[in-house]
Design a protein around this motif. Structure first.
Motif, PDB file in Angstrom:
ATOM      1  N   SER A   1      -5.212   6.671   4.265  1.00 25.25           N
ATOM      2  CA  SER A   1      -3.828   6.681   3.774  1.00 25.25           C
ATOM      3  C   SER A   1      -3.782   6.964   2.275  1.00 25.25           C
ATOM      4  CB  SER A   1      -3.137   5.346   4.078  1.00 25.25           C
ATOM      5  OG  SER A   1      -3.466   4.892   5.367  1.00 25.25           O
ATOM      6  N   ARG A   2      -4.763   6.423   1.554  1.00 19.04           N
ATOM      7  CA  ARG A   2      -4.802   6.632   0.100  1.00 19.04           C
ATOM      8  C   ARG A   2      -5.129   8.098  -0.237  1.00 19.04           C
ATOM      9  NH1 ARG A   2      -9.508   3.823  -1.584  1.00 19.04           N
ATOM     10  NH2 ARG A   2     -10.510   5.867  -1.422  1.00 19.04           N
TER      11      ARG A   2
ATOM     12  N   VAL B   1      -0.470   3.228  -5.583  1.00 17.68           N
ATOM     13  CA  VAL B   1      -1.452   3.884  -4.714  1.00 17.68           C
ATOM     14  C   VAL B   1      -2.039   5.133  -5.380  1.00 17.68           C
ATOM     15  CG1 VAL B   1       0.216   5.367  -3.494  1.00 17.68           C
ATOM     16  CG2 VAL B   1      -1.889   4.668  -2.347  1.00 17.68           C
ATOM     17  N   MET B   2      -1.331   5.688  -6.359  1.00 20.48           N
ATOM     18  CA  MET B   2      -1.815   6.904  -7.019  1.00 20.48           C
ATOM     19  C   MET B   2      -2.988   6.641  -7.934  1.00 20.48           C
ATOM     20  SD  MET B   2      -0.165   9.337  -5.775  1.00 20.48           S
ATOM     21  CE  MET B   2       1.229   9.441  -4.642  1.00 20.48           C
TER      22      MET B   2
ATOM     23  N   MET C   1      -4.509  10.658   1.509  1.00 15.29           N
ATOM     24  CA  MET C   1      -3.309  11.451   1.794  1.00 15.29           C
ATOM     25  C   MET C   1      -2.255  11.247   0.711  1.00 15.29           C
ATOM     26  SD  MET C   1      -3.151  11.023   5.964  1.00 15.29           S
ATOM     27  CE  MET C   1      -1.551  11.837   6.071  1.00 15.29           C
ATOM     28  N   ALA C   2      -1.977   9.991   0.369  1.00 16.12           N
ATOM     29  CA  ALA C   2      -0.944   9.708  -0.642  1.00 16.12           C
ATOM     30  C   ALA C   2      -1.245  10.460  -1.936  1.00 16.12           C
ATOM     31  CB  ALA C   2      -0.859   8.205  -0.906  1.00 16.12           C
TER      32      ALA C   2
ATOM     33  N   VAL D   1      -7.203   2.158   5.006  1.00 21.08           N
ATOM     34  CA  VAL D   1      -6.753   2.210   3.606  1.00 21.08           C
ATOM     35  C   VAL D   1      -7.145   3.546   2.989  1.00 21.08           C
ATOM     36  CG1 VAL D   1      -7.207   1.306   1.274  1.00 21.08           C
ATOM     37  CG2 VAL D   1      -6.783  -0.287   3.171  1.00 21.08           C
TER      38      VAL D   1
END
Lengths: 174, 174
Positions: free
Chosen positions: A151-152, A171-172, A154-155, A148
């Motif tokens: 990926s977060r 996610v932001m 990176m997002a 998690v």
């Protein structure tokens, strides 16, 4: 879900390939991205997963299974990776993590842990008595939590780049 | 990070293998787990990613690049997967997603988009004018957001199983 050993192992054995499929070969702008001061990049997180394999999960499981007089766990060093990863490439770290995880899962499978053993306990330095079942479930959830996180992190590099879509992508963050 | 096409594509081309490495062959208890009523399981999420490949990202990019008189995007159906995934195995969905994504990235690369084209705009049904750069950055961030979601849904299945460790694992939520 209750913790079942086979379901937990199904996740644990996938994690090295999961983090490799996310990170291996990516431009370094992604590998070294973080969420601000005192937050971790994907590179740091893989080092942290390695430390867990070296000093934490299997060692603690062994303390519980042995049921010696002293069942206290050694406190885990959450910052060892800043020292231990020094000079290593991401590829080095991914390989090291995969090989440590494979060896630890061999150990875990060789123990042929019974349902009764899953209820044996050890002493966590912060919150006292914990069962082997809770420890192994935490190993799995900890892996997933760091997938998690990778990926977060990176997002969120694209928080500004996505413009008005930010309102749609939870996610932001806020 | 600013959006750079090559960095964005580096993520987009990995996503099919990432979700495959997480989910392929997992027990169905993981594949069909969700976070409660009206939340999505990993199985549902892969169906949603497929719909994005079929009807959303590349179609909208094409509308922008063509710069026709009507540049309004068709609203995206966030629930189409409940109908479209019916009767398909997870493996079917993973294969379908991988093949659609590969074809869409072929299209994207063939366009040889310039920096100037990245600033061209289309009309989003909810928030109006958006650039191609924002659209493509959102495609990437959307992938990563759903990798976050899949991993989080799975981690939270062990919210109770981890016992007192819940206090340490922020992925469990409050």
């Amino acid at each position: 879900m209750n913790f079942e050993l086979s379901e937990g192992i199904a996740v644990l054995e996938r994690t090295p390939q999961i983090v490799r499929s996310i990170l291996d070969g990516l431009p370094s702008s992604w590998i070294n991205a973080d969420e601000g001061p005192d937050t971790w990049s994907p590179y740091v997180i893989i080092g942290h997963l390695i430390q867990g394999e070296r000093t934490d999960w299997i060692e603690r499981a062994r303390i519980i299974l042995v049921q010696g007089a002293d069942r206290r766990f050694t406190p885990f060093d959450r910052f060892a990776q800043f020292r231990e990863s020094e000079g290593k490439t991401l590829r080095d770290l991914l390989d090291e993590f995969a090989s440590l995880r494979a060896a630890n899962l061999d150990t875990l499978r060789d123990w042929r842990i019974t349902e009764a053993q899953l209820e044996l306990t050890g002493e966590h330095p912060a919150f006292g008595s914990v069962t082997l079942r809770q420890l192994l479930a935490t190993w799995v959830a900890h892996d997933l939590g760091h997938i998690v996180q990778i990926s977060r992190v990176m997002a969120r590099q694209y928080r500004d780049a996505i413009g008005p879509w930010r309102a749609y992508l939870s996610v932001m963050g806020t």
